[in-house]
Design a protein around this motif. Sequence first.
Motif, short mmCIF file in Angstrom:
data_model
loop_
_atom_site.label_atom_id
_atom_site.label_comp_id
_atom_site.label_asym_id
_atom_site.label_seq_id
_atom_site.Cartn_x
_atom_site.Cartn_y
_atom_site.Cartn_z
N MET A 1 -14.73 24.78 -37.01
CA MET A 1 -13.83 24.51 -38.11
C MET A 1 -12.54 25.29 -37.89
N ASN A 2 -11.42 24.61 -38.08
CA ASN A 2 -10.11 25.24 -37.91
C ASN A 2 -9.29 25.01 -39.18
N ILE A 3 -8.84 26.11 -39.76
CA ILE A 3 -8.17 26.07 -41.06
C ILE A 3 -6.80 26.71 -40.95
N VAL A 4 -5.81 26.09 -41.60
CA VAL A 4 -4.50 26.70 -41.75
C VAL A 4 -4.38 27.14 -43.20
N LEU A 5 -4.04 28.40 -43.41
CA LEU A 5 -3.85 28.93 -44.76
C LEU A 5 -2.36 29.15 -44.99
N PHE A 6 -1.83 28.44 -45.99
CA PHE A 6 -0.41 28.53 -46.34
C PHE A 6 -0.22 29.38 -47.57
N GLY A 7 1.00 29.75 -47.79
CA GLY A 7 1.37 30.43 -49.02
C GLY A 7 2.58 31.29 -48.76
N MET A 8 3.37 31.47 -49.80
CA MET A 8 4.56 32.30 -49.67
C MET A 8 4.13 33.75 -49.41
N PRO A 9 5.05 34.57 -48.91
CA PRO A 9 4.72 35.98 -48.74
C PRO A 9 4.17 36.57 -50.04
N GLY A 10 3.07 37.32 -49.94
CA GLY A 10 2.47 37.93 -51.12
C GLY A 10 1.46 37.07 -51.85
N SER A 11 1.20 35.86 -51.34
CA SER A 11 0.30 34.94 -52.04
C SER A 11 -1.18 35.30 -51.86
N GLY A 12 -1.48 36.22 -50.96
CA GLY A 12 -2.86 36.64 -50.74
C GLY A 12 -3.51 36.00 -49.52
N LYS A 13 -2.69 35.41 -48.64
CA LYS A 13 -3.24 34.74 -47.45
C LYS A 13 -4.10 35.67 -46.62
N GLY A 14 -3.60 36.85 -46.34
CA GLY A 14 -4.34 37.79 -45.49
C GLY A 14 -5.66 38.21 -46.10
N THR A 15 -5.65 38.51 -47.37
CA THR A 15 -6.87 38.91 -48.08
C THR A 15 -7.89 37.79 -48.06
N GLN A 16 -7.45 36.59 -48.40
CA GLN A 16 -8.36 35.45 -48.45
C GLN A 16 -8.82 35.03 -47.05
N ALA A 17 -7.92 35.11 -46.08
CA ALA A 17 -8.29 34.76 -44.70
C ALA A 17 -9.40 35.68 -44.21
N ASN A 18 -9.37 36.94 -44.61
CA ASN A 18 -10.41 37.88 -44.20
C ASN A 18 -11.78 37.47 -44.76
N PHE A 19 -11.80 37.04 -46.04
CA PHE A 19 -13.05 36.56 -46.63
C PHE A 19 -13.56 35.33 -45.89
N ILE A 20 -12.66 34.40 -45.63
CA ILE A 20 -13.04 33.14 -44.97
C ILE A 20 -13.56 33.44 -43.56
N LYS A 21 -12.87 34.34 -42.87
CA LYS A 21 -13.28 34.72 -41.51
C LYS A 21 -14.73 35.20 -41.50
N ILE A 22 -15.06 36.06 -42.44
CA ILE A 22 -16.41 36.63 -42.49
C ILE A 22 -17.43 35.57 -42.92
N LYS A 23 -17.13 34.84 -43.98
CA LYS A 23 -18.09 33.85 -44.52
C LYS A 23 -18.42 32.75 -43.52
N TYR A 24 -17.41 32.27 -42.78
CA TYR A 24 -17.62 31.13 -41.89
C TYR A 24 -17.62 31.53 -40.41
N ASN A 25 -17.56 32.84 -40.13
CA ASN A 25 -17.59 33.35 -38.76
C ASN A 25 -16.47 32.75 -37.91
N LEU A 26 -15.25 32.82 -38.43
CA LEU A 26 -14.08 32.29 -37.73
C LEU A 26 -13.26 33.44 -37.16
N THR A 27 -12.42 33.12 -36.19
CA THR A 27 -11.46 34.09 -35.67
C THR A 27 -10.19 33.98 -36.50
N HIS A 28 -9.78 35.11 -37.07
CA HIS A 28 -8.58 35.16 -37.91
C HIS A 28 -7.37 35.43 -37.03
N ILE A 29 -6.43 34.51 -37.04
CA ILE A 29 -5.21 34.70 -36.27
C ILE A 29 -4.05 34.81 -37.25
N SER A 30 -3.59 36.04 -37.45
CA SER A 30 -2.47 36.32 -38.34
C SER A 30 -1.28 36.74 -37.50
#
Length: 192
Positions: A1-30
Amino acid sequence: MNIVLFGMPGSGKGTQANFIKIKYNLTHISTGDVFRENIKKNTELGKLARSYIDSGKLVPDELTINLLENKIEENTNSKGYIFDGFPRTIEQGIHLDNFLFKKNLSINLTISLEVDERILINRILKRGVESGRADDQDKMKIRQRFDEYNQKTSILKEYYKEQNKFFSISGQDSINQVKDRLTKLIDKHKND
């Protein structure tokens, strides 16, 4: 599964991406994290990235794309990727699709975290105080980043809507409420 997470600066992308990374065992590329890492190590890429970031501008496509491709190549055994901060433009979206296609991969889902700009400014200023990041302590630079996002990145919504891969959710509530919305959306579409 490959996901793109959008949002303006400060929208919480990094925080949420970390949860998604752990839950679905994905590689987080920030891209932001990779740039900050290179800035900290004072690499040539880091010096160049800093010159753009310190002036409130986005790092050019060529640097960002090379960095992204290297990260994917370093993680070829991954179950998938969550892209945070990339793509930012239609050109980057096309490049990412073409690059993934060569690897027999594709973007499954793009999700935008929608947050009111006044809330974002307060979040970013608070983050700037806590982290010491200069680019998060200047309202003018924050607004420049919002303008860049609105002019370039928000256009990507249409690009992914045409592929039936774009969804948006509210990112204004608690971290856990946003996380719950995200996981429900991903679970609903993970086999698409």
